[in-house]
Design a protein around this motif. Structure first.
Motif, PDB file in Angstrom:
ATOM      1  N   TYR A 144       0.964  -1.128   0.015  1.00 21.72           N
ATOM      2  CA  TYR A 144       0.099   0.030   0.006  1.00 21.72           C
ATOM      3  C   TYR A 144       0.925   1.488   0.089  1.00 21.72           C
ATOM      4  N   ALA A 145       0.844   2.118  -1.019  1.00 23.62           N
ATOM      5  CA  ALA A 145       1.633   3.330  -1.113  1.00 23.62           C
ATOM      6  C   ALA A 145       0.839   4.443  -1.387  1.00 23.62           C
ATOM      7  N   PRO A 146       1.157   5.589  -0.765  1.00 20.67           N
ATOM      8  CA  PRO A 146       0.293   6.935  -0.981  1.00 20.67           C
ATOM      9  C   PRO A 146       0.989   7.547  -2.423  1.00 20.67           C
ATOM     10  N   LEU A 147      -0.359   8.081  -3.036  1.00 21.48           N
ATOM     11  CA  LEU A 147      -0.119   8.621  -4.064  1.00 21.48           C
ATOM     12  C   LEU A 147      -0.491  10.323  -3.840  1.00 21.48           C
ATOM     13  N   HIS A 148       0.380  11.320  -4.416  1.00 21.02           N
ATOM     14  CA  HIS A 148       0.133  12.710  -4.132  1.00 21.02           C
ATOM     15  C   HIS A 148      -0.179  13.303  -5.460  1.00 21.02           C
ATOM     16  N   ASP A 149      -1.105  14.303  -5.443  1.00 19.51           N
ATOM     17  CA  ASP A 149      -1.521  15.117  -6.516  1.00 19.51           C
ATOM     18  C   ASP A 149      -0.621  16.398  -6.452  1.00 19.51           C
ATOM     19  N   GLU A 150      -0.933  17.554  -7.292  1.00 22.12           N
ATOM     20  CA  GLU A 150      -0.226  18.389  -7.919  1.00 22.12           C
ATOM     21  C   GLU A 150       0.103  19.416  -6.545  1.00 22.12           C
ATOM     22  N   GLN A 151      -0.687  19.296  -5.657  1.00 21.50           N
ATOM     23  CA  GLN A 151      -0.607  20.235  -4.473  1.00 21.50           C
ATOM     24  C   GLN A 151       0.082  19.531  -3.375  1.00 21.50           C
ATOM     25  N   GLY A 152       0.630  18.139  -3.636  1.00 25.53           N
ATOM     26  CA  GLY A 152       1.216  17.479  -2.467  1.00 25.53           C
ATOM     27  C   GLY A 152       0.455  16.797  -1.503  1.00 25.53           C
ATOM     28  N   VAL A 153      -0.897  16.769  -1.778  1.00 20.89           N
ATOM     29  CA  VAL A 153      -1.914  16.248  -1.154  1.00 20.89           C
ATOM     30  C   VAL A 153      -2.101  14.695  -1.316  1.00 20.89           C
ATOM     31  N   VAL A 154      -2.264  13.868  -0.396  1.00 23.12           N
ATOM     32  CA  VAL A 154      -2.343  12.411  -0.584  1.00 23.12           C
ATOM     33  C   VAL A 154      -4.005  12.276  -1.385  1.00 23.12           C
ATOM     34  N   ALA A 155      -3.907  11.853  -2.465  1.00 21.29           N
ATOM     35  CA  ALA A 155      -5.149  11.881  -3.484  1.00 21.29           C
ATOM     36  C   ALA A 155      -5.455  10.338  -3.864  1.00 21.29           C
ATOM     37  N   GLY A 156      -4.806   9.507  -3.390  1.00 22.25           N
ATOM     38  CA  GLY A 156      -5.012   8.128  -3.565  1.00 22.25           C
ATOM     39  C   GLY A 156      -3.795   7.004  -3.059  1.00 22.25           C
ATOM     40  N   ILE A 157      -4.082   5.715  -3.350  1.00 19.23           N
ATOM     41  CA  ILE A 157      -3.080   4.713  -3.035  1.00 19.23           C
ATOM     42  C   ILE A 157      -2.560   3.737  -4.369  1.00 19.23           C
TER      43      ILE A 157
END
Length: 689
Positions: A144-157
Motif C-alpha cells: 500500500y503506497a500513498p499517491l500525491h496530487d499536484e498540491q502534494g496532498v495524498v489523493a489516492g493509493i
C-alpha cells in the motif's frame, strides 16, 4: 464511437514516462473503453497530470496492481489485477472498500495508513485469492503506497499484489514432513535413525527443563553447533532477545501438551550472527521434539521485494511532484510569452507601434526565465552537459563580488574568509557562479532585516569516508562554505531541501529548484553538497569539489569581448531536426554573411557533407532521429577530415558527452535554449583564423 475512443486514448497518454507502445495500449484497453464519466473521477480528458502519470506507471508494472483515487477511492485496475477478481469488468470504477469488503477488517487499517502518507508492505499474513480465469487459489502479499496530487496532498493509493504461493506451498510441504516425522518418532528416536540423519530440516530433542538433549546433522549445518557445544545450554539461549517472549509462549503451550506450528524466530549461529528459522514442535512423553526449517533467504527475498516496491512508489511520488511543479511554472511563463505575442500581433494589425518594445521585453524576459528553469531541471537530474575547466575558486568568487552585492542588497555585510592558496578544481565556472548566486539569494530571503553573509574557501583533506551523511572517498578537496545569520531551518525541512520543487518561500517567490540545481551540479561535477542549519542559528551550505592535480593556466590580461563582424561567405552545414529552430538559425547566420546548407537528420547531413564539398564549420544537434546521433555524425566527419571544426548544440542528452570529443581542437558546445546573437558570436569565434 471511434472518435470518442481516440479522444480517450489521447487523454490517457498526455504524459508518458516511457515511449508508448502497442503493448501498453493493449494493457490500457479496459481503461480506455470504460465510461469514467459515470464515476467521481469524471471523463478521462479531465484527469489531472498526477493521475495520468500514476496510470502510466501502473500499466507498466509486472505485478498485479491498481489505483484507488479520490475521496471515493475509485478503482483503476491493471489487467493482471483484474485476473484476481471474480467479475473483472464489473469491478472497474467501483469503490475500493466495496471491492474488498470481505477482507476489509484486515485491509482497511493499511489503506488508512497509506492515506495518512505512510507506505507499507504486508507479508506476514498473506491473503488467499481465487483466480477468475481458472478458479485456482493463490496466496498474495499486499503493498500500500500513498499517491500525491499536484498540491502534494495524498489523493489516492497504489495497491500492489505479490504472489507468495510458492513460499506458502513450501511451508505446507514442510509441515507435512514435520508431522510425518512426529508420528514416527518415539521417545528417543526408535526406528527413525535414517530420517534423523539425512533430513534436510533441523531436528532437535529438548527436555522439559529446555535443555538441548540431541540435534541432527542439519542443525549443525545451519547453525554450526556440534554436540560438544550443546552441554548446559538451554533452547532459549539460542533465541534472539527480541523473539524470546513469543518463543516462551510457544514453549508454555508445549508444556501444556499442545502442538505448536510455524513459530518463526531468529536463532544464534555459533559465529555470533542470527538466522531465521520456522519451527513446529510437539510434546512426546518426557521430551519435546521440534523440526525447523531455515527461512533466512526467503525472508531476505521478500524484504528486498518490499524495499523495491516502496522505492518505486517513492520514485513515482517524486515524479508526480516534479511534473506538477514543472507544469505550474511553465504554464506561467508560456502565458507571458503567448500574451505578449498576441498583443504584438494585434497592435501590428492596428498599425499601432507605440508599446511594441514593452511586449517584446515581456516575451524575452519570460523566455529567459524558461531557459533558466530548464537548465535547473537538467542540473538537478545530472543530465546537463557541463563544460568544466581548471580554475581558482578565489578568483571566480572575487570576480563575482559585484553580482553578489546586487543579489544581497545594501543591507547585507559580505564577509570574505578565503584560503590563501586554494587547490585548483575542475568545474563548470558558469554553473558554479549560478550556484553561488542562488545561495546568496536564499540568504537574502532568510534574513529579516540587516544581515551578514560569510563566504569561506578552504583546502580540506579527508581520511574518513563519512561526512554529514555523505560517503566521501578519502582525498584532497576544496570546500566553499556559504553561511548566513538568518532564521535557519528545522531538521525536517533540511532533510527535504534537495527535493524538486520543495520550497518554504511564499507562493510566487520561488520555483523550489535552486538547491536542487546546486545538488545536481555538485554531484555531476564529482563533488558533494550538504546543509547545516538550526532554527534561529542561521544556515551553512557547503560545496565540496575534488582537488585537481593539474596547474592553473596563466590568465592573459586585457582580453576584450569579441565584436561581431559580418562573415565572408564561409560555408556552414547546419543539422537539426527541429524545423522552426533550424529555419531561425539559418536566417540569422545568412544575415551575418554565412553560406548555410541545412539538413534534418544524420543521414541527410552525411549526404550533404559528401556531395557539398568542403565546409568551414559543421553545426549539429546531438539528439537526432533515425538511430544516429550528432555525436556519431561528428565522429564520422572527423574520420574523413580530422581537422573539421564542429559546433555541437543540445538541450538534453541521455548519455554524457565524452570529454575527449569536446577537448579536440576546433570543437565547441552550446546548450539550448540560447539566443541567436550568441550563436552568431560563437560561430564567428570558431571561424577566426
Amino acid at each position: 464511437m471511434a472518435a470518442d475512443e481516440q479522444a480517450q486514448r489521447s487523454a490517457t497518454q498526455v504524459i508518458h514516462l516511457v515511449p508508448p507502445s502497442s503493448s501498453v495500449e493493449v494493457r490500457a484497453e479496459h481503461i480506455l473503453r470504460f465510461d469514467w464519466g459515470s464515476t467521481p473521477l469524471g471523463a478521462l480528458s479531465q484527469w489531472p497530470p498526477s493521475l495520468r502519470i500514476a496510470v502510466d506507471i501502473m500499466l507498466l508494472s509486472p505485478f498485479p496492481c491498481a489505483l484507488a483515487w479520490g475521496k471515493e477511492l475509485t478503482l483503476i485496475p491493471s489487467q493482471n489485477y483484474l485476473a484476481l477478481l471474480a467479475d473483472d469488468q464489473s469491478q472497474v470504477g467501483v469503490r475500493f472498500d466495496q471491492l474488498w469488503q470481505v477482507e476489509w477488517e484486515r485491509i482497511g487499517p493499511r489503506v488508512f495508513q497509506a492515506l495518512d502518507g505512510r507506505a507499507s508492505f504486508v507479508d506476514e499474513s498473506p491473503l488467499q485469492v481465487r483466480y477468475r480465469e481458472n478458479g485456482d487459489y493463490a496466496w498474495f502479499a499486499f503493498g500500500y503506497a500513498p499517491l500525491h496530487d499536484e498540491q502534494g496532498v495524498v489523493a489516492g493509493i497504489l495497491h500492489t499484489a505479490i504472489n507468495t504461493t510458492a513460499s506458502v506451498e513450501q511451508i505446507r510441504q514442510w509441515r507435512e514432513l514435520a508431522q510425518g516425522f512426529q508420528q514416527q518418532i518415539g521417545c528417543h528416536l526408535p526406528n527413525s535413525d535414517y530420517l534423523w540423519r539425512f533430513s534436510r530440516d533441523a531436528m532437535i530433542i529438548v527436555s522439559r527443563d529446555l535443555e538441548l538433549l540431541a540435534a541432527n546433522d542439519a542443525w549443525r549445518r545451519v547453525l554450526g553447533w556440534d554436540q560438544q557445544s550443546l552441554s548446559a545450554i538451554t533452547v532459549v539461549d539460542f533465541v534472539h532477545p527480541a523473539d524470546r517472549a513469543e518463543v516462551r509462549l510457544a514453549i508454555n503451550e508445549l508444556l501444556l501438551g499442545e502442538v505448536v506450528e510455524q513459530v518463526e524466530s531468529r536463532l544464534r549461529h555459533k559465529d555470533g550472527y542470527y538466522r531465521w528459522m520456522s519451527w513446529s514442535a510437539r510434546p512426546e512423553g518426557d521430551v519435546l521434539i521440534a523440526v525447523g526449517r531455515d527461512i533466512t533467504e526467503e525472508r531476505t527475498t521478500i524484504l528486498r521485494e518490499a524495499e523495491n516496491l516502496l522505492r518505486d512508489s517513492q520514485r513515482m511520488e517524486t515524479v508526480g511532484q516534479l511534473a506538477g511543479g514543472m507544469a505550474h511554472e511553465m504554464n506561467n511563463l508560456l502565458a507571458g510569452i503567448g500574451g505578449s505575442l498576441e498583443l504584438l500581433q494585434r497592435r501590428l494589425g492596428q498599425g499601432r507601434l507605440e508599446r511594441i518594445d514593452e511586449y517584446v521585453h515581456v516575451a524575452r524576459d519570460s523566455v529567459q526565465r524558461a531557459m533558466a528553469l530548464t537548465h535547473r531541471l537538467l542540473a538537478f537530474s545530472s543530465s546537463q552537459p557541463l563544460q568544466p575547466r581548471l580554475l581558482d575558486v578565489n578568483s571566480l568568487l572575487r570576480g563575482l563580488e559585484p553580482l553578489i552585492h546586487q543579489a544581497l542588497g545594501p543591507e547585507f555585510v559580505l564577509n570574505w574568509q578565503l584560503d590563501l592558496a586554494p587547490w585548483p578544481v575542475q568545474v563548470d565556472p558558469g554553473q558554479l557562479e549560478v550556484a553561488i548566486l542562488n545561495l546568496c539569494s536564499n540568504a537574502q530571503d532568510a534574513v529579516v532585516e540587516r544581515g551578514r553573509l560569510t563566504i569561506r574557501t578552504a583546502n580540506e583533506r579527508f581520511v574518513s569516508g563519512d561526512k554529514h551523511g555523505e560517503s566521501i572517498p578519502a582525498g584532497d578537496y576544496v570546500a566553499i562554505h556559504v553561511e548566513d545569520e538568518g532564521q535557519g531551518m528545522p531538521a525536517d525541512v533540511v532533510s527535504r531541501a534537495f527535493e524538486p520543487f520543495f520550497t518554504t518561500k511564499p507562493k510566487g517567490r520561488g520555483a523550489g529548484l535552486g538547491l536542487q540545481m546546486i545538488y545536481g551540479f555538485a554531484r555531476q561535477s564529482g563533488g558533494y553538497v550538504w546543509i547545516q542549519s538550526m532554527p534561529g542559528k542561521g544556515t551553512q551550505v557547503t560545496l565540496l569539489f575534488p582537488r585537481h592535480p593539474g596547474e592553473l593556466p596563466v590568465v592573459s590580461e586585457g582580453v576584450e569581448a569579441p565584436v561581431l563582424k559580418r562573415g565572408r561567405s564561409e560555408r556552414i552545414l547546419l543539422v537539426d531536426d527541429e524545423v522552426n529552430l533550424r529555419a531561425l538559425m539559418k536566417e540569422v547566420l545568412v544575415e551575418h554573411g554565412f553560406d548555410v546548407t541545412e539538413a534534418g537528420d544524420a543521414g541527410m547531413a552525411l549526404e550533404r557533407y559528401r556531395e557539398g564539398g568542403l565546409f568551414d564549420l559543421v553545426i549539429t544537434d546531438i539528439g537526432l532521429p533515425g538511430g544516429m546521433s550528432g555525436r556519431q555524425v561528428g565522429k564520422t566527419i572527423r574520420q574523413a577530415k580530422p581537422l573539421q571544426k564542429i559546433l555541437f548544440i543540445t538541450g538534453y542528452t541521455a548519455q554524457p558527452i565524452e570529454r575527449s570529443l569536446l577537448d579536440q581542437p576546433g570543437t565547441a558546445l552550446m546548450l539550448k535554449p540560447f539566443s541567436l546573437e550568441s550563436l552568431a558570436v560563437q560561430v564567428q569565434r570558431m571561424l577566426e583564423p
